[in-house]
Design a protein around this motif. Structure first.
Motif, mmCIF file in Angstrom:
data_model
loop_
_atom_site.group_PDB
_atom_site.id
_atom_site.type_symbol
_atom_site.label_atom_id
_atom_site.label_comp_id
_atom_site.label_asym_id
_atom_site.label_seq_id
_atom_site.Cartn_x
_atom_site.Cartn_y
_atom_site.Cartn_z
ATOM 1 N N ASP A 5 0.865 -1.177 0.000
ATOM 2 C CA ASP A 5 0.000 0.000 0.000
ATOM 3 C C ASP A 5 0.903 1.229 0.000
ATOM 4 O O ASP A 5 1.722 1.400 0.907
ATOM 5 C CB ASP A 5 -0.872 -0.033 1.271
ATOM 6 N N HIS A 6 0.767 2.068 -1.014
ATOM 7 C CA HIS A 6 1.667 3.218 -1.144
ATOM 8 C C HIS A 6 1.317 4.348 -0.167
ATOM 9 O O HIS A 6 2.012 5.360 -0.127
ATOM 10 C CB HIS A 6 1.669 3.721 -2.595
ATOM 11 N N ARG A 16 7.022 2.638 -8.405
ATOM 12 C CA ARG A 16 7.264 3.088 -7.031
ATOM 13 C C ARG A 16 8.225 4.292 -7.025
ATOM 14 O O ARG A 16 8.027 5.275 -6.327
ATOM 15 C CB ARG A 16 7.847 1.930 -6.211
ATOM 16 N N ARG A 76 -2.187 0.792 -4.813
ATOM 17 C CA ARG A 76 -1.776 -0.460 -4.215
ATOM 18 C C ARG A 76 -1.078 -1.276 -5.284
ATOM 19 O O ARG A 76 -1.460 -1.231 -6.456
ATOM 20 C CB ARG A 76 -3.043 -1.201 -3.758
ATOM 21 N N SER A 77 -0.073 -1.998 -4.888
ATOM 22 C CA SER A 77 0.592 -2.902 -5.824
ATOM 23 C C SER A 77 0.379 -4.315 -5.334
ATOM 24 O O SER A 77 0.316 -4.559 -4.118
ATOM 25 C CB SER A 77 2.091 -2.610 -5.876
ATOM 26 N N THR A 110 6.356 7.238 -8.209
ATOM 27 C CA THR A 110 5.405 7.657 -7.178
ATOM 28 C C THR A 110 6.105 8.499 -6.113
ATOM 29 O O THR A 110 5.615 9.551 -5.699
ATOM 30 C CB THR A 110 4.763 6.400 -6.529
ATOM 31 N N GLU A 111 7.273 8.045 -5.691
ATOM 32 C CA GLU A 111 8.040 8.764 -4.673
ATOM 33 C C GLU A 111 8.445 10.155 -5.154
ATOM 34 O O GLU A 111 8.565 11.083 -4.376
ATOM 35 C CB GLU A 111 9.323 7.989 -4.325
ATOM 36 N N THR A 127 0.374 0.639 -9.640
ATOM 37 C CA THR A 127 -0.246 1.969 -9.584
ATOM 38 C C THR A 127 -0.212 2.579 -10.990
ATOM 39 O O THR A 127 0.612 2.180 -11.825
ATOM 40 C CB THR A 127 0.525 2.921 -8.644
#
Ligand code: RFL
Length: 387
Positions: free
Chosen positions: A180-181, A340, A266-267, A343-344, A289
């Motif tokens: 979960d991000h 990811r 979520r991945s 996303t970051e 995502t």
């Protein structure tokens, strides 16, 4: 007469697989739970990466599937309202993706399969798989309630995250990974003019993005705080105000919002992507995502690998089929890492100043370090797997 392959699900994975098998002269039946109009109108992804486009070109399907789809050019990243353009295709050595709304791709793949005499059964209820480790069978009920049974050599589970295929695999045969991000995403589809380039905006008010969906509509994304707020309760005027602030564009024209959805950041990955004679492809095996736009592209890439492997196996050589899961999982994890990383870089870290600085350094590197720009563009274009 047994069918070579029963494909469960007529999304991007199932329909790509069906078309590629049809081109190879392999018999298949596609079972889809929904009706045709539902499948053809489901709006989700918008970008077919360069690698995905090549799959259709090499299969001789470009004319039917890609006609008129514009090539991607620049990606605009706005930092605190300041525009920065990345020429992704140039950085990727000329490998451009295409703007293809998912519903258009699905509609075209469906039409191509049916035009080739394909067997696609809509409104297939209670689909169930049996005897996967010996002589597979798939049962379903049609719209009138009659039960049917299909014997087959292989089953392709292409029925998305909530489908029946993965759930039919004994739990102790699968290892699943969920992440979960910790970010909420709210997406709206609106009758609003599309941006000149795909647009992502980074800033302390939170992430926002705008992508074209055809010539007169846009899909917008807004970061929100899960648990602390429910964006579905925002009046439309508030959604537009937030978009104007985050995109740094006070003149952003509003429009009628036609769809509102929460996207789970979520991945998920299930390993292996196979059980007995059933093979999972696309969202049935993994979700990612939307950052990096890889969900639909992974589904198409899986289908491509699976089509080749099933064709060889049905002609007597099952080496590629035995490698199917490993090959696809390598690409899946590579894309999960990219998603990811992305996303970051673009999300506000809710007041964590150290992570915000790291994200800014990551962002700056894209524009100041040519190799970093090339690496980013390479992932955006879709990577060739070295096997
Ligand atoms: P799909 O598209 O979910 O298709 C599965 C099909 O199986 C059917 N089905 C069944 N049929 C028979 N029996 C059953 N028991 C069945 N259960 C289900 C379903 O009706 C459906 O027709 O899976 P597939 O083919 O693996 O394709 C995956 C993609 O759809 C997905 O990865 C992308 O849409 C994800 N995604 C995005 N991907 C991108 O590459 N770029 C994007 O920008 C992007 N944006 C998005 C997205 C997904 C979103 N949502 C809603 C999940 C934006 C959104 C909002």
């Amino acid at each position: 007469m047994p069918t070579d392959v029963v494909i469960i699900g007529a999304g991007p994975a199932g329909l790509t697989l069906a078309n590629l098998l049809q081109r190879n002269g392999i018999g298949c039946v596609v079972l889809e739970a929904r009706d045709r109009s539902y499948v053809e109108e489901r709006q989700r992804a918008g970008v077919l990466d360069h690698y995905g486009g090549r799959i259709f070109e090499e299969a001789g399907l470009a004319g039917q599937v890609l006609a008129g789809a514009p090539l991607e050019t620049f990606l605009e990243l706005r930092y605190d309202g300041e525009p920065h353009l990345l020429d992704v295709p140039a950085l990727a050595g000329g490998r451009a993706g295409r703007i293809v709304p998912q519903q258009l791709l699905v509609r075209r793949l469906l039409a191509a399969f049916l035009a080739g005499g394909g067997d696609l059964r809509f409104e297939a209820g209670d689909v169930a798989v049996h005897d996967l480790t010996s002589s597979p069978r798939v049962t379903y009920t049609d719209a009138s309630g009659t039960t049917h049974e299909l014997a087959c050599s292989y089953v392709a589970g292409c029925d998305g995250f909530h489908g029946v295929s993965r759930r039919s695999i004994p739990e102790d045969e699968l290892t699943t990974y969920t992440f979960d991000h910790g970010i909420g995403w709210y997406t709206v589809l609106a009758d609003a003019p599309p941006p000149r380039h795909p647009l992502m905006a980074i800033g302390r008010h939170g992430f926002a993005a705008q992508f074209a969906r055809g010539t007169a509509a846009s899909r917008f994304y807004l970061q929100y705080k899960p648990g602390a707020e429910d964006p579905r309760a925002w009046p439309d005027a508030e959604t537009w105000d937030k978009l104007r602030v985050r995109l740094g564009d006070p003149d952003l024209p509003g429009g009628v919002i036609t769809d509102r959805e929460i996207v789970e950041m979520r991945s998920f990955v299930a390993e292996p992507m196979a059980y007995g004679k059933m093979f999972l492809a696309g969202d049935a095996a993994h979700i990612i995502t939307p950052m990096g736009a890889k969900g639909m592209n992974l589904a198409i890439a899986d289908a491509h690998v699976l089509a080749g492997a099933l064709t060889s196996a049905l002609r007597g050589d099952d080496t590629a089929l035995r490698d199917y899961s490993d090959v696809c999982l390598r690409r899946t994890w590579d894309y999960q890492e990219f998603s990811r990383w992305f996303t970051e870089m673009v999300h506000d870290t809710e007041g964590d100043p150290f992570r915000r600085k790291l994200a800014k350094a990551r962002f700056d590197r894209l524009f100041t370090n040519h190799a970093a720009g090339v690496a980013f563009a390479d992932m955006m274009s879709g990577v060739e797997l070295v096997t």
